[in-house]
Design a protein around this motif. Structure first.
Motif, PDB file in Angstrom:
ATOM      1  N   ARG A  34      -0.240   8.813   6.004  1.00 57.44           N
ATOM      2  CA  ARG A  34      -0.635   7.401   6.031  1.00 57.44           C
ATOM      3  C   ARG A  34       0.360   6.598   6.892  1.00 57.44           C
ATOM      4  O   ARG A  34      -0.028   5.678   7.621  1.00 57.44           O
ATOM      5  CB  ARG A  34      -0.682   6.858   4.592  1.00 57.44           C
ATOM      6  CG  ARG A  34      -1.179   5.455   4.471  1.00 57.44           C
ATOM      7  CD  ARG A  34      -2.648   5.297   4.891  1.00 57.44           C
ATOM      8  NE  ARG A  34      -3.039   3.897   4.967  1.00 57.44           N
ATOM      9  CZ  ARG A  34      -3.633   3.331   6.015  1.00 57.44           C
ATOM     10  NH1 ARG A  34      -3.949   4.047   7.086  1.00 57.44           N
ATOM     11  NH2 ARG A  34      -3.949   2.056   6.005  1.00 57.44           N
ATOM     12  N   GLU A  64       2.176   6.672  -7.068  1.00 55.04           N
ATOM     13  CA  GLU A  64       1.149   7.512  -7.706  1.00 55.04           C
ATOM     14  C   GLU A  64       1.639   8.956  -7.889  1.00 55.04           C
ATOM     15  O   GLU A  64       1.143   9.687  -8.729  1.00 55.04           O
ATOM     16  CB  GLU A  64      -0.108   7.575  -6.820  1.00 55.04           C
ATOM     17  CG  GLU A  64      -1.051   6.410  -7.002  1.00 55.04           C
ATOM     18  CD  GLU A  64      -2.160   6.452  -5.946  1.00 55.04           C
ATOM     19  OE1 GLU A  64      -2.493   7.556  -5.443  1.00 55.04           O
ATOM     20  OE2 GLU A  64      -2.661   5.359  -5.610  1.00 55.04           O
ATOM     21  N   GLU A 113       0.837  -1.208   0.000  1.00 53.11           N
ATOM     22  CA  GLU A 113       0.000   0.000   0.000  1.00 53.11           C
ATOM     23  C   GLU A 113       0.875   1.264   0.000  1.00 53.11           C
ATOM     24  O   GLU A 113       0.625   2.205  -0.757  1.00 53.11           O
ATOM     25  CB  GLU A 113      -0.891  -0.011   1.257  1.00 53.11           C
ATOM     26  CG  GLU A 113      -1.783   1.210   1.329  1.00 53.11           C
ATOM     27  CD  GLU A 113      -2.374   1.450   2.719  1.00 53.11           C
ATOM     28  OE1 GLU A 113      -2.386   0.523   3.557  1.00 53.11           O
ATOM     29  OE2 GLU A 113      -2.806   2.605   2.958  1.00 53.11           O
ATOM     30  N   LEU A 116       1.046   4.092  -3.031  1.00 52.76           N
ATOM     31  CA  LEU A 116       0.724   5.497  -2.770  1.00 52.76           C
ATOM     32  C   LEU A 116       1.876   6.409  -3.201  1.00 52.76           C
ATOM     33  O   LEU A 116       1.674   7.466  -3.812  1.00 52.76           O
ATOM     34  CB  LEU A 116       0.428   5.662  -1.266  1.00 52.76           C
ATOM     35  CG  LEU A 116      -0.062   7.023  -0.798  1.00 52.76           C
ATOM     36  CD1 LEU A 116      -1.352   7.424  -1.510  1.00 52.76           C
ATOM     37  CD2 LEU A 116      -0.296   6.984   0.723  1.00 52.76           C
ATOM     38  N   ILE A 136       3.198  10.455   1.468  1.00 55.45           N
ATOM     39  CA  ILE A 136       2.806   9.245   2.219  1.00 55.45           C
ATOM     40  C   ILE A 136       2.880   9.446   3.735  1.00 55.45           C
ATOM     41  O   ILE A 136       2.503   8.561   4.502  1.00 55.45           O
ATOM     42  CB  ILE A 136       3.667   8.021   1.827  1.00 55.45           C
ATOM     43  CG1 ILE A 136       5.116   8.210   2.263  1.00 55.45           C
ATOM     44  CG2 ILE A 136       3.553   7.714   0.342  1.00 55.45           C
ATOM     45  CD1 ILE A 136       5.919   6.916   2.194  1.00 55.45           C
TER      46      ILE A 136
END
Ligand SMILES: CC(C)(COP(=O)([O-])OP(=O)([O-])OC[C@H]1O[C@@H](n2cnc3c(N)ncnc32)[C@H](O)[C@@H]1OP(=O)([O-])[O-])[C@@H](O)C(=O)NCCC(=O)NCCSC(=O)C[C@@](C)(O)CC(=O)[O-]
Ligand SMILES: NC(=O)C1=CN([C@@H]2O[C@H](COP(=O)(O)OP(=O)(O)OC[C@H]3O[C@@H](n4cnc5c(N)ncnc54)[C@H](O)[C@@H]3O)[C@@H](O)[C@H]2O)C=CC1
Length: 432
Positions: free
Chosen positions: A207, A152, A145, A149, A204
């Motif tokens: 997160r 992207e 994950e 992220l 990131i």
């Protein structure tokens, strides 16, 4: 060992006596051999290769520009290819020394360079985490994950084969504090990569704290680019070095640099003479490279040590090796906006950041060998001060037509000092 440039020109780096060419003849030779055109090389006509408008777009509160000489190092063959290498340096004898050592290695195959993948790392620091060891495991579980992220953020980088390849998580603790530090491992391809990885790290960070706990403080590239290493090796001919005694002394000198931080700092400065000069000439970030090299100079025992190694092989020749982080790029930063940097890249004809990194390491090793060679033999003053004498003569007020005569006297008198140069100049002008 000629190399074909992109436009199929033949590059032969062995240009005997290049020093005696005047500037116009040197430029003509570079245009003849490399992809640089006469129009390209004209960027060197502007005092600094940079207009005030260009400078004003590069940094803040611009007043002007400072000129640094760009010289060409000759005699380099690297991985079987010849290069004429631009060096930007204010220090006399650096270009001469690198060319000299490359000449000594040339007959025995020149330099061999190789690199790891171009992996740069960003750090995301979590503070006030209640369960740091468990946080580490939770973050590793979320690897896919987190990587997705981050990727992207830079579809362009991913499209050229780069992007995040892995993560790692460290618990860094002392009596005062414990931090959880996540590392993003990003393949930055032909970029130096700082902006690319910093963008990912910031994107990131929230997160990462959701998963790890605590809150985020730092989210920034590390300049300890120890997953982006370049290595170079070369054999230097014992006869051209000066014979068996100089070879043995050279090994002693190199060994002291491995054992003693006082000597290591100077030894490494000699390496950086070459490295920083190519990094600057190509518009790359000298501080990023220097910080990476310094961090690499601490050995497994925690002692600041020599970056290079010299050994004697079975033929009595010297084998030199150098392995360093080399975060340089061909896209982004000043490499794309500075006209002189663009000319340097075109002169080198490099096609990847990895190829450029190999050239930079080769110049670093060459400069190092040249310096330690003279230290192991006659000492640094004759060669270095002989070339520095031109600065001294100019400082004393000698005009272009007077410089050679003043320099010849300073060297003959073994006194390369401004006061003596002023005296010599007065004598020459007085007809004595
Ligand atoms: C200066 C040399 C090369 C002379 O050395 P030399 O043996 O008198 O040179 P040469 O006249 O026999 O020429 C040999 C080759 O050197 C090059 N060369 C020679 N002279 C020139 C010149 N004027 N312009 C351009 N190229 C030159 C050139 O490639 C030439 O071959 P050619 O192409 O002519 O057949 C030698 O003494 C040397 O390598 N010295 C080391 C200089 C040095 O390291 N300078 C850096 C500054 S000192 C420092 O910052 C660090 C230090 C030294 O403290 C680091 C440490 O302690 O480890
Ligand atoms: N700690 C440090 O060393 C720091 C350095 N800097 C500065 O960051 C600059 C370098 O950052 P970069 O990310 O390299 O610059 P950049 O962001 O200008 O260029 C990199 C971007 O170019 C694109 N790209 C296109 N073709 C590519 C290819 N073939 N390979 C790789 N990327 C390609 C990618 O989107 C990539 O993110 C330098 O000017 C440096 O001085 C900035 C912050 C901190």
């Amino acid at each position: 060992m000629n190399n074909r440039s992109k436009n199929n020109r033949s590059v032969n780096s062995r240009i005997a006596d290049f020093r005696s060419y005047d500037v116009a003849a040197r430029r003509a030779e570079i245009v003849r051999q490399t992809d640089l055109t006469e129009a390209d090389i004209a960027v060197y006509d502007a005092a600094d290769g940079l207009t005030i408008d260009q400078a004003d777009r590069m940094v803040e509160n611009v007043l002007g520009v400072i000129g640094i000489p760009v010289g060409v190092a000759t005699n380099f063959t690297i991985n079987g290819k010849d290069y004429l290498i631009p060096l930007a340096t204010e220090e006399p004898s650096v270009v001469a020394a690198a060319s000299n050592a490359a000449r000594i290695a040339r007959g025995l195959g020149g330099f061999h360079a190789s690199s790891t993948q171009p992996i740069m790392q960003a750090q995301i620091q979590l503070v006030d985490v209640m369960d740091p060891e468990a946080a580490r495991i939770r973050l590793l579980e979320a690897r896919e994950e987190i990587m997705a992220l981050a990727n992207e953020q830079d579809p362009k980088l991913v499209s050229v084969g780069g992007g995040v390849k892995d993560i790692s998580v460290r618990v860094v603790s002392s009596d005062q504090a414990t931090y959880v530090v996540l590392h993003l491992h990003v393949d930055v391809r032909d970029a130096m990569g700082a902006n690319a990885v910093n963008t990912m790290a910031e994107a990131i960070a929230d997160r990462v704290s959701e998963i790890g706990g605590g809150h985020v403080v730092l989210r920034i590239l590390t300049n300890k680019a120890d997953l982006r290493l370049t290595r170079v090796r070369a054999v230097f001919d014992a006869e051209l070095i000066g014979g068996a005694e100089v070879v043995d002394n050279l090994i002693h000198a190199a060994r002291l640099a491995e054992l003693d931080p006082y000597r290591a700092a100077t030894h490494n400065k000699g390496i950086m003479n070459g490295i920083s000069a190519v990094v600057l000439a190509t518009g790359n970030d000298t501080r990023a490279v220097e910080a990476g090299c310094h961090s690499h100079a601490v050995n497994a025992d925690g002692i600041y040590s020599s970056l290079s190694h010299f050994e004697k092989n079975a033929d009595g020749n010297i084998v030199g090796t150098l392995e360093l982080p080399m975060p340089v790029g061909l896209v982004g930063g000043a490499t794309k906006v500075h006209p002189v940097a663009q000319a340097a890249i075109k002169m080198l004809g490099v096609e990847s950041a990895e190829e450029l990194a190999g050239i930079i390491l080769a110049v670093g090793l060459a400069q190092n060998l040249a310096a330690v060679r003279v230290l192991a033999g006659e000492g640094v003053q004759r060669g270095h001060m002989g070339l520095h004498a031109r600065n001294i003569a100019a400082t004393a007020g000698a005009q272009k037509s007077e410089i050679d005569a003043v320099v010849a006297r300073l060297i003959a008198d073994k006194s390369i000092r401004v006061e003596h140069a002023e005296k010599v100049l007065a004598e020459i002008r007085g007809g004595n």
